[in-house]
Every structure is written in C-alpha cells, then in structure tokens.
Scaffold this motif. Structure first.
Motif, short mmCIF file in Angstrom:
data_model
loop_
_atom_site.label_atom_id
_atom_site.label_comp_id
_atom_site.label_asym_id
_atom_site.label_seq_id
_atom_site.Cartn_x
_atom_site.Cartn_y
_atom_site.Cartn_z
N GLN A 1 1.07 -1.17 0.13
CA GLN A 1 -0.16 -0.10 0.08
C GLN A 1 0.97 1.30 0.00
O GLN A 1 0.43 2.33 0.50
CB GLN A 1 -0.87 0.01 1.13
N ARG A 2 2.21 1.30 -0.75
CA ARG A 2 3.04 2.25 -0.96
C ARG A 2 3.97 1.95 -2.11
O ARG A 2 4.02 1.01 -2.41
CB ARG A 2 3.59 2.67 0.23
N PRO A 3 4.37 3.07 -2.43
CA PRO A 3 5.55 2.84 -3.69
C PRO A 3 6.75 1.93 -2.96
O PRO A 3 6.96 2.10 -1.91
CB PRO A 3 5.89 4.17 -4.05
N LEU A 4 7.17 1.13 -3.82
CA LEU A 4 8.42 0.34 -3.43
C LEU A 4 9.50 1.28 -3.54
O LEU A 4 9.71 2.13 -4.14
CB LEU A 4 8.65 -0.80 -4.52
N SER A 5 10.64 0.79 -2.49
CA SER A 5 11.81 1.35 -2.36
C SER A 5 12.63 0.77 -3.61
O SER A 5 12.34 -0.41 -4.03
CB SER A 5 12.36 1.13 -1.02
#
Length: 140
Positions: A42-46
């Motif tokens: 539920q967030r952009p990947l590092s």
C-alpha cells in the motif's frame, strides 16, 4: 515510483512499438509483479524492495526452466529462460565467486566465526552486502 519501474515501463512501450511479443510479455509480467508488491504494501516500492521482487521473479524463472527441462519440455524451458534474460537486464551485475569469497572471508573475520554454528551470524552480515548481486544459495 522507482527508477526501475519507470525503466521497465519505457522498455515495455518500446517493445510494444517494435511488436516484440516475447519481450512485451516478459516486461508486462515483471511490471505486474512490481505493481502487485506495491499494492500489497500500500505504498510505492523502495529500490531495494523492487530489487527483491526482481530476485523473486528471477528465482521463479530459473526453477521453472529447470522443471520444464527435467520433464523434457525444452520449448517451455527456453521461454522461461528468455523471460529470465529480460529480468536480468534490470538487475545489478552479479558478483563473481572470488568477490563473494572475499566478502564472506571479511565477515568471518569481523564476526570471529570459528565453526558451523556461527553460520547464521555470518550469513546475516553477508546477505545485506551482496543484496541483489548474488543468490543466497551461491553465498552459502
């Protein structure tokens, strides 16, 4: 959005324009895996997380290729290897055995490992140093 995802999206556009179906399909699967990982988190990947997804996809292709080859299904094995080649384009250059040996030797000296019981501590320190550049089975 990571630079990796941007690069894959750009290559996917180019593959579509060039009507390169095999490359297009491999890039689509790879991008879907990255998007799925983003959705799960539920967030952009590092960058490190994206690299982990690539490593996971690489491992799947290697295992599938081996299984197809063992079953005498050469055509499917070659298709998996073609996808593997596309995935490896986006991964960092792999370490040589000598480079891995040097890293392991350094960690053994740092940790003061003397027996196989210390293997866990050694591996815990080695893996972050080789992240994305060597498979864990090769390191061990």
């Amino acid at each position: 959005m990571t630079a990796l995802i941007t690069d894959i999206e750009q290559d996917l556009k180019e593959a579509r324009l060039a009507k390169d179906a095999a490359r297009r399909d491999a890039l689509s699967l790879l991008l879907a895996s990255l998007r799925s990982a983003e959705k799960d988190l539920q967030r952009p990947l590092s960058d490190d997380e994206a690299l982990q997804v690539l490593q996971r996809e690489r491992k799947k292709r290697v295992e599938a290729s081996d299984a197809y080859r063992a079953a005498g299904r050469e055509e499917q094995a070659e298709a998996e290897e073609a996808e593997l080649d596309v995935i490896e384009e986006f991964m960092p250059e792999q370490l040589t055995e000598d480079e891995i040996d040097d890293i392991v030797d350094d960690v053994i000296a740092e940790v003061g490992a003397t027996s196989l019981r210390d293997l866990g501590r050694v591996m815990a320190d080695v893996m972050p140093r080789v992240s994305g550049r060597a498979d864990g089975s090769v390191v061990s």
